[in-house]
Design a protein around this motif. Structure first.
Motif, PDB file in Angstrom:
ATOM      1  N   PRO A 255      -3.660  -4.071   6.195  1.00 31.90           N
ATOM      2  CA  PRO A 255      -2.389  -4.796   6.259  1.00 31.90           C
ATOM      3  C   PRO A 255      -1.294  -4.022   6.993  1.00 31.90           C
ATOM      4  O   PRO A 255      -0.610  -4.567   7.874  1.00 31.90           O
ATOM      5  CB  PRO A 255      -2.031  -5.027   4.789  1.00 31.90           C
ATOM      6  CG  PRO A 255      -3.342  -5.008   4.072  1.00 31.90           C
ATOM      7  CD  PRO A 255      -4.129  -3.962   4.794  1.00 31.90           C
ATOM      8  N   ASP A 256      -1.117  -2.744   6.654  1.00 34.14           N
ATOM      9  CA  ASP A 256      -0.071  -1.954   7.301  1.00 34.14           C
ATOM     10  C   ASP A 256      -0.359  -1.735   8.778  1.00 34.14           C
ATOM     11  O   ASP A 256       0.557  -1.747   9.608  1.00 34.14           O
ATOM     12  CB  ASP A 256       0.067  -0.595   6.607  1.00 34.14           C
ATOM     13  CG  ASP A 256       0.711  -0.701   5.229  1.00 34.14           C
ATOM     14  OD1 ASP A 256       1.346  -1.745   4.949  1.00 34.14           O
ATOM     15  OD2 ASP A 256       0.567   0.242   4.441  1.00 34.14           O
ATOM     16  N   LEU A 257      -1.617  -1.541   9.129  1.00 38.21           N
ATOM     17  CA  LEU A 257      -1.969  -1.281  10.524  1.00 38.21           C
ATOM     18  C   LEU A 257      -1.782  -2.521  11.387  1.00 38.21           C
ATOM     19  O   LEU A 257      -1.340  -2.433  12.526  1.00 38.21           O
ATOM     20  CB  LEU A 257      -3.403  -0.766  10.605  1.00 38.21           C
ATOM     21  CG  LEU A 257      -3.578   0.651  10.035  1.00 38.21           C
ATOM     22  CD1 LEU A 257      -5.049   0.941   9.757  1.00 38.21           C
ATOM     23  CD2 LEU A 257      -2.994   1.689  10.979  1.00 38.21           C
ATOM     24  N   ILE A 258      -2.111  -3.682  10.853  1.00 34.91           N
ATOM     25  CA  ILE A 258      -1.925  -4.931  11.593  1.00 34.91           C
ATOM     26  C   ILE A 258      -0.438  -5.276  11.687  1.00 34.91           C
ATOM     27  O   ILE A 258       0.051  -5.688  12.751  1.00 34.91           O
ATOM     28  CB  ILE A 258      -2.722  -6.066  10.933  1.00 34.91           C
ATOM     29  CG1 ILE A 258      -4.226  -5.806  11.063  1.00 34.91           C
ATOM     30  CG2 ILE A 258      -2.367  -7.417  11.563  1.00 34.91           C
ATOM     31  CD1 ILE A 258      -5.088  -6.722  10.210  1.00 34.91           C
ATOM     32  N   PRO A 278     -10.428 -16.537   5.228  1.00 35.81           N
ATOM     33  CA  PRO A 278      -9.310 -17.452   4.975  1.00 35.81           C
ATOM     34  C   PRO A 278      -7.983 -16.720   4.778  1.00 35.81           C
ATOM     35  O   PRO A 278      -6.935 -17.175   5.249  1.00 35.81           O
ATOM     36  CB  PRO A 278      -9.732 -18.198   3.711  1.00 35.81           C
ATOM     37  CG  PRO A 278     -11.220 -18.045   3.643  1.00 35.81           C
ATOM     38  CD  PRO A 278     -11.497 -16.691   4.228  1.00 35.81           C
ATOM     39  N   ALA A 279      -8.021 -15.579   4.085  1.00 38.65           N
ATOM     40  CA  ALA A 279      -6.803 -14.801   3.874  1.00 38.65           C
ATOM     41  C   ALA A 279      -6.285 -14.245   5.192  1.00 38.65           C
ATOM     42  O   ALA A 279      -5.070 -14.229   5.444  1.00 38.65           O
ATOM     43  CB  ALA A 279      -7.074 -13.667   2.888  1.00 38.65           C
ATOM     44  N   ILE A 284      -2.102 -13.923   9.066  1.00 39.00           N
ATOM     45  CA  ILE A 284      -1.705 -13.638  10.450  1.00 39.00           C
ATOM     46  C   ILE A 284      -0.989 -14.837  11.060  1.00 39.00           C
ATOM     47  O   ILE A 284      -0.128 -14.696  11.926  1.00 39.00           O
ATOM     48  CB  ILE A 284      -2.916 -13.154  11.250  1.00 39.00           C
ATOM     49  CG1 ILE A 284      -3.343 -11.793  10.676  1.00 39.00           C
ATOM     50  CG2 ILE A 284      -2.604 -13.033  12.739  1.00 39.00           C
ATOM     51  CD1 ILE A 284      -4.635 -11.253  11.178  1.00 39.00           C
ATOM     52  N   GLN A 285      -1.279 -16.034  10.569  1.00 38.15           N
ATOM     53  CA  GLN A 285      -0.454 -17.184  10.952  1.00 38.15           C
ATOM     54  C   GLN A 285       0.987 -16.951  10.507  1.00 38.15           C
ATOM     55  O   GLN A 285       1.937 -17.187  11.269  1.00 38.15           O
ATOM     56  CB  GLN A 285      -0.996 -18.461  10.320  1.00 38.15           C
ATOM     57  CG  GLN A 285      -0.185 -19.715  10.672  1.00 38.15           C
ATOM     58  CD  GLN A 285      -0.595 -20.905   9.815  1.00 38.15           C
ATOM     59  OE1 GLN A 285      -0.432 -20.887   8.596  1.00 38.15           O
ATOM     60  NE2 GLN A 285      -1.132 -21.928  10.449  1.00 38.15           N
ATOM     61  N   LYS A 286       1.176 -16.475   9.269  1.00 40.81           N
ATOM     62  CA  LYS A 286       2.521 -16.201   8.762  1.00 40.81           C
ATOM     63  C   LYS A 286       3.189 -15.069   9.542  1.00 40.81           C
ATOM     64  O   LYS A 286       4.405 -15.110   9.803  1.00 40.81           O
ATOM     65  CB  LYS A 286       2.465 -15.853   7.269  1.00 40.81           C
ATOM     66  CG  LYS A 286       2.080 -17.015   6.375  1.00 40.81           C
ATOM     67  CD  LYS A 286       3.077 -18.161   6.509  1.00 40.81           C
ATOM     68  CE  LYS A 286       2.721 -19.358   5.675  1.00 40.81           C
ATOM     69  NZ  LYS A 286       3.672 -20.488   5.869  1.00 40.81           N
ATOM     70  N   LEU A 287       2.423 -14.076   9.920  1.00 37.04           N
ATOM     71  CA  LEU A 287       2.968 -12.976  10.728  1.00 37.04           C
ATOM     72  C   LEU A 287       3.515 -13.510  12.048  1.00 37.04           C
ATOM     73  O   LEU A 287       4.598 -13.114  12.500  1.00 37.04           O
ATOM     74  CB  LEU A 287       1.878 -11.933  10.980  1.00 37.04           C
ATOM     75  CG  LEU A 287       2.299 -10.661  11.711  1.00 37.04           C
ATOM     76  CD1 LEU A 287       3.293  -9.852  10.895  1.00 37.04           C
ATOM     77  CD2 LEU A 287       1.064  -9.803  12.017  1.00 37.04           C
ATOM     78  N   GLY A 288       2.767 -14.422  12.674  1.00 36.93           N
ATOM     79  CA  GLY A 288       3.216 -15.027  13.924  1.00 36.93           C
ATOM     80  C   GLY A 288       4.488 -15.853  13.761  1.00 36.93           C
ATOM     81  O   GLY A 288       5.268 -16.009  14.717  1.00 36.93           O
ATOM     82  N   HIS A 296       2.227  -9.972   3.878  1.00 34.44           N
ATOM     83  CA  HIS A 296       1.856  -8.929   2.913  1.00 34.44           C
ATOM     84  C   HIS A 296       1.488  -9.520   1.554  1.00 34.44           C
ATOM     85  O   HIS A 296       0.607  -8.992   0.863  1.00 34.44           O
ATOM     86  CB  HIS A 296       2.987  -7.917   2.774  1.00 34.44           C
ATOM     87  CG  HIS A 296       3.039  -6.911   3.882  1.00 34.44           C
ATOM     88  ND1 HIS A 296       2.052  -5.973   4.083  1.00 34.44           N
ATOM     89  CD2 HIS A 296       3.966  -6.709   4.863  1.00 34.44           C
ATOM     90  CE1 HIS A 296       2.353  -5.213   5.123  1.00 34.44           C
ATOM     91  NE2 HIS A 296       3.509  -5.645   5.622  1.00 34.44           N
ATOM     92  N   ALA A 297       2.135 -10.617   1.172  1.00 38.50           N
ATOM     93  CA  ALA A 297       1.845 -11.222  -0.128  1.00 38.50           C
ATOM     94  C   ALA A 297       0.405 -11.693  -0.219  1.00 38.50           C
ATOM     95  O   ALA A 297      -0.204 -11.679  -1.299  1.00 38.50           O
ATOM     96  CB  ALA A 297       2.801 -12.387  -0.391  1.00 38.50           C
ATOM     97  N   VAL A 298      -0.172 -12.108   0.911  1.00 42.87           N
ATOM     98  CA  VAL A 298      -1.563 -12.566   0.925  1.00 42.87           C
ATOM     99  C   VAL A 298      -2.535 -11.408   1.127  1.00 42.87           C
ATOM    100  O   VAL A 298      -3.542 -11.295   0.419  1.00 42.87           O
ATOM    101  CB  VAL A 298      -1.770 -13.639   2.014  1.00 42.87           C
ATOM    102  CG1 VAL A 298      -3.255 -13.945   2.205  1.00 42.87           C
ATOM    103  CG2 VAL A 298      -1.024 -14.906   1.646  1.00 42.87           C
ATOM    104  N   LEU A 299      -2.257 -10.517   2.084  1.00 43.13           N
ATOM    105  CA  LEU A 299      -3.239  -9.480   2.428  1.00 43.13           C
ATOM    106  C   LEU A 299      -3.185  -8.262   1.510  1.00 43.13           C
ATOM    107  O   LEU A 299      -4.235  -7.686   1.202  1.00 43.13           O
ATOM    108  CB  LEU A 299      -3.064  -9.034   3.878  1.00 43.13           C
ATOM    109  CG  LEU A 299      -3.787  -9.828   4.964  1.00 43.13           C
ATOM    110  CD1 LEU A 299      -3.841  -9.024   6.255  1.00 43.13           C
ATOM    111  CD2 LEU A 299      -5.205 -10.244   4.553  1.00 43.13           C
ATOM    112  N   ASP A 300      -2.011  -7.848   1.075  1.00 44.25           N
ATOM    113  CA  ASP A 300      -1.945  -6.624   0.267  1.00 44.25           C
ATOM    114  C   ASP A 300      -2.794  -6.699  -1.003  1.00 44.25           C
ATOM    115  O   ASP A 300      -3.478  -5.719  -1.346  1.00 44.25           O
ATOM    116  CB  ASP A 300      -0.492  -6.306  -0.096  1.00 44.25           C
ATOM    117  CG  ASP A 300       0.319  -5.795   1.087  1.00 44.25           C
ATOM    118  OD1 ASP A 300      -0.248  -5.688   2.190  1.00 44.25           O
ATOM    119  OD2 ASP A 300       1.521  -5.516   0.905  1.00 44.25           O
ATOM    120  N   PRO A 301      -2.817  -7.831  -1.731  1.00 48.49           N
ATOM    121  CA  PRO A 301      -3.649  -7.879  -2.942  1.00 48.49           C
ATOM    122  C   PRO A 301      -5.150  -7.816  -2.674  1.00 48.49           C
ATOM    123  O   PRO A 301      -5.931  -7.607  -3.610  1.00 48.49           O
ATOM    124  CB  PRO A 301      -3.262  -9.227  -3.578  1.00 48.49           C
ATOM    125  CG  PRO A 301      -1.910  -9.543  -3.039  1.00 48.49           C
ATOM    126  CD  PRO A 301      -1.936  -9.016  -1.632  1.00 48.49           C
TER     127      PRO A 301
END
Length: 381
Positions: A255-258, A278-279, A284-288, A296-301
């Protein structure tokens, strides 16, 4: 509700969260280039011994690639996640590459290209390594495929110096018709690659890899490093020539690297993005969209799940990947090439089930619970 054992065999009730990652598809021109290194589905009815040639369930294997493509993810084909060199040999890998290209001709697909047809013990010198690389380069390019130049066990066995790596990679890259992704795979994934690039020191090895890139920059799209150390990846990312991408292969710190920092970011080419597809697509859609908090809320967990899947001995992470594919209905059995389903203990699977549920990665919780019960019954529980 499902009853699950702890490491002492004591059972307790576990209530599933019912959480499921929202549907999303990465658009063209997404904020990051994202590849999932995809697994293969074994044919459970083969008469071949686990030590023999791989027998693949092609229908299920291709269906999973359609799933990844439907999410807008690129596919890194015939890599170590597909048990390349650990159950899947070069002829099987080439057939996999051919079928995936025919099934998904418009998809973003890069293909693993190595020297695995050459046993390291039979390599007599650098020319043997060159010939093995050339054979795979030509075969994959004849299919119209793009290349990921995988690290070579044979080269690690015969190279006498850092210059040997520079020479071999230069000669191989000269044969490539389009820019490739280089792959620096750490020895935690493959002990036979210890000392790759001619040194046991990261700093010295990085200088050699950078020299290969700088001397062949027109032939290099990017480099994936799989060292499970974000500081090393960032250090190298900041040294890459303009236009050369860093693809994170860090299944512990993605997550941090992306997301990146004030200087840059990593794209992604990850085995963990097979079960986390799916995550990855949603985050990454949200990042865009500029929503870094949702990213982060999706990937960090998912990081504790990834760290469990990739725990030492790291090379057996494929067992966790395929287990989750089975739980999620992408295959009808939990059988792997080379019998690799047996390479992790029961508590590992129990914890994976819980983590996947908590992250919303069980797309049909009832199906997943039913299959978990079947696995427990197999163990006599």
């Amino acid at each position: 509700m499902i009853r699950l054992p702890d490491t002492n065999g004591a059972f307790s009730d576990y209530r599933l969260s019912g959480k499921v990652i929202p549907a999303a598809r990465l658009p063209a021109g997404a904020a990051r280039v994202v590849f999932s290194a995809a697994h293969v589905v074994a044919d459970p009815f083969t008469a071949n011994d686990p030590s023999g040639p791989a027998t693949i369930d092609w229908k299920a294997t291709m269906a999973f690639r359609h799933h990844l493509n439907d999410l807008g993810l690129g596919i890194a084909e015939a890599m170590d996640t597909a048990q390349r060199g650990m159950g899947l040999d070069w002829p099987g890998a080439l057939e996999l590459i051919r079928r995936t290209r025919e099934e998904l001709p418009q998809a973003l697909i890069f293909n693993g290209c190595g020297t695995d047809q050459l046993e390291p013990s039979r390599a007599r010198g650098l020319d043997d390594v060159r010939r093995a690389y050339f054979e795979q380069v030509e075969a994959i390019q004849a299919l119209g495929g793009r290349l990921i130049l995988m690290a070579s066990r044979a080269l690690a066995a015969v190279a006498g110096s850092a210059d040997d790596y520079v020479k071999v990679y230069g000669d191989v890259l000269a044969r490539c018709d389009r820019p490739v992704i280089l792959h620096w795979l750490g020895d935690m994934f493959d002990p036979a690659l210890k000392g790759y690039w001619g040194s046991g020191s990261f700093e010295a090895a990085m200088e050699v890899a950078l020299r290969v890139i700088e001397e062949n920059v027109a032939k290099v799209d990017g480099i994936k490093i799989s060292l499970l150390d974000k500081d090393k990846e960032i250090a190298m990312r900041r040294r890459l020539p303009a236009g050369v991408k860093m693809y994170t292969g860090d299944d512990f710190n993605y997550p941090d690297l992306i997301a990146g920092d004030e200087i840059g970011f990593s794209h992604a080419l990850l085995g963990i993005f097979d079960p986390l597809a799916p995550a990855a697509a949603f985050a990454i859609q949200k990042l865009g969209e500029g929503d870094i908090r949702a990213f982060h809320a999706v990937l960090d967990p998912t990081v504790p799940l990834a760290r469990l899947i990739f725990r030492a001995p790291t090379q057996f992470y494929k067992t966790g990947v395929v287990f989750l594919a089975w739980l999620n209905g992408f295959q009808e059995h939990f059988v792997m090439l080379s019998g690799a389903q047996a390479m992790r203990p029961l508590p590992y699977f129990v914890e994976l089930f819980k983590h996947a549920d908590a992250c919303g990665l069980l797309r049909d919780p009832d199906l997943a619970a039913d299959r978990m019960r079947k696995l427990l019954a197999l163990y006599g529980a």
